[in-house]
Design an enzyme around this catalytic site. Sequence first.
Site, PDB file in Angstrom:
ATOM      1  N   CYS A 226     -15.827  10.075   1.744  1.00 38.87           N
ATOM      2  CA  CYS A 226     -15.604   8.905   2.609  1.00 38.87           C
ATOM      3  C   CYS A 226     -14.966   9.337   3.924  1.00 38.87           C
ATOM      4  O   CYS A 226     -14.011  10.117   3.946  1.00 38.87           O
ATOM      5  CB  CYS A 226     -14.708   7.906   1.879  1.00 38.87           C
ATOM      6  SG  CYS A 226     -14.219   6.487   2.871  1.00 38.87           S
TER       7      CYS A 226
ATOM      8  N   CYS B  51     -27.087  -7.854  -2.602  1.00 40.42           N
ATOM      9  CA  CYS B  51     -26.851  -7.089  -1.373  1.00 40.42           C
ATOM     10  C   CYS B  51     -26.307  -5.697  -1.681  1.00 40.42           C
ATOM     11  O   CYS B  51     -25.378  -5.543  -2.472  1.00 40.42           O
ATOM     12  CB  CYS B  51     -25.884  -7.842  -0.471  1.00 40.42           C
ATOM     13  SG  CYS B  51     -25.489  -6.964   1.067  1.00 40.42           S
TER      14      CYS B  51
ATOM     15  N   CYS C 270     -23.765   3.651   4.294  1.00 41.96           N
ATOM     16  CA  CYS C 270     -22.617   4.558   4.362  1.00 41.96           C
ATOM     17  C   CYS C 270     -23.058   5.876   5.003  1.00 41.96           C
ATOM     18  O   CYS C 270     -23.984   6.529   4.503  1.00 41.96           O
ATOM     19  CB  CYS C 270     -22.059   4.808   2.969  1.00 41.96           C
ATOM     20  SG  CYS C 270     -20.713   6.034   2.945  1.00 41.96           S
TER      21      CYS C 270
ATOM     22  N   ASP D 171       0.817  -1.220   0.000  1.00 39.39           N
ATOM     23  CA  ASP D 171       0.000   0.000   0.000  1.00 39.39           C
ATOM     24  C   ASP D 171       0.849   1.268   0.000  1.00 39.39           C
ATOM     25  O   ASP D 171       0.429   2.299   0.528  1.00 39.39           O
ATOM     26  CB  ASP D 171      -0.930  -0.031   1.218  1.00 39.39           C
ATOM     27  CG  ASP D 171      -1.974   1.078   1.176  1.00 39.39           C
ATOM     28  OD1 ASP D 171      -2.324   1.506   0.071  1.00 39.39           O
ATOM     29  OD2 ASP D 171      -2.416   1.523   2.256  1.00 39.39           O
TER      30      ASP D 171
ATOM     31  N   CYS E 181     -21.345 -10.433  -4.766  1.00 37.96           N
ATOM     32  CA  CYS E 181     -22.108  -9.812  -3.684  1.00 37.96           C
ATOM     33  C   CYS E 181     -23.603 -10.044  -3.861  1.00 37.96           C
ATOM     34  O   CYS E 181     -24.394  -9.659  -2.987  1.00 37.96           O
ATOM     35  CB  CYS E 181     -21.846  -8.305  -3.654  1.00 37.96           C
ATOM     36  SG  CYS E 181     -20.169  -7.846  -3.177  1.00 37.96           S
TER      37      CYS E 181
ATOM     38  N   CYS F 137     -23.661  -2.095   2.131  1.00 42.35           N
ATOM     39  CA  CYS F 137     -22.563  -1.131   2.247  1.00 42.35           C
ATOM     40  C   CYS F 137     -22.954   0.222   1.676  1.00 42.35           C
ATOM     41  O   CYS F 137     -22.625   1.274   2.243  1.00 42.35           O
ATOM     42  CB  CYS F 137     -21.311  -1.666   1.558  1.00 42.35           C
ATOM     43  SG  CYS F 137     -21.544  -2.138  -0.178  1.00 42.35           S
TER      44      CYS F 137
ATOM     45  N   CYS G 104     -12.915   4.491   9.046  1.00 44.89           N
ATOM     46  CA  CYS G 104     -14.309   4.074   9.210  1.00 44.89           C
ATOM     47  C   CYS G 104     -14.428   2.617   8.778  1.00 44.89           C
ATOM     48  O   CYS G 104     -13.802   2.206   7.804  1.00 44.89           O
ATOM     49  CB  CYS G 104     -15.227   4.961   8.372  1.00 44.89           C
ATOM     50  SG  CYS G 104     -16.975   4.495   8.409  1.00 44.89           S
TER      51      CYS G 104
END
Length: 371
Positions: free
Chosen positions: A217, A194, A201, A134, A191, A197, A244
């Site tokens: 975000c 669904c 949010c 990352d 997914c 998410c 988060c």
Amino acid sequence: MPPSHLPDTLLPLWEMAAEVGLELRGTLPTAPLEPEVMARFKRWLAEGRAGEMDYLHKAAVVGEDLAQWKPWGKGVALFALPYARSGGGFRNGGRVARYALGKDYHNVIGRKLEKLGKRLRAKGLAQAFRATVDAAPVLEREWAIRGGLGWRGKNTLLIHPEFGPWVMLGELVVDVELPAWSPPPAREATCGSCTSCIDQCPTQAFTSEYEIDPRRCISYLTIEASGAIPLGLRKNVGDWVFGCDVCSEVCPFGHKGPDRGEDWGLMPVFAELSLEDLLTISEQRFHELFTGSPLRRTGWAGLLRNACVALGNLQRGSNELKAAIYHPEAMVRRHAAWALGEIGELRALRKVQQTEVDLKVLEEVEIAIQR
């Protein structure tokens, strides 16, 4: 024991990875990513969604093909470390993303990858290698998806079939060819219908399924953004102080993996400090307390900015916020003013108007008084 379907040529790599505390999840040759993947990413960048994350623009140049980044690179080994654990944060409230409660994953995974690379070199199995976690122009999620580690969730995260969204990725680029290999998936890679998410949010950061605008975000606002958190989003930030987890917490695949809290540890600072305490620490003390923690990424003023917003939303910390309104960092003063307005401490705000000279802070004070 290595997987029964592991090719014999990868057995030494798998064994050495296990010796340093890693499990090989997949391997790939460093062939360019699919054109549609890069087209989607470049469109996302052109729309300005990267915000202050300028490093992502470099990934648009060399991220398509790892050989452009490292010309000697011929193969990449893929790793994913699970980090599912109970939620937590500062004493008496102030949530922190679960990955950041313990040791910095950059250091944990990076050191393991470095050890693996050196062992491969010592055994003559590779000469050049580059470990990345990352922090390089590598589109980690895209390589992980191509390598069969999981699928792209509607929350834009990699969803691992066993660990759900609670995984940290790492890669080791080497100068030897590696085959395209990964264990067969344990479940269907989708997914389905669904949308939890997206629906839950707090800041409505998802523009559609599989698409996010990081500028809305909470993770971006509390970590990557160097400036003020937009006024219209501060209430929605709630008591999140760093990152988060909502889109992972509500994911049905996020409830199946074992708790890995002991693997990552817990930084003592979270038991020691409340948000009120946090507002009183010096910059030097900040660096001392958060050495080895991902929270250092925000910087001193950034973390105190976040603490002010959380305290305002929690309706707490009047005395500490009254002191923070005179903090040496204007960024902290701005958000302390907002928080005092949320709590209703108008006298303190009117008092600071008499001495404050920073125009942006004064604007925040005036807005807070008028609310």
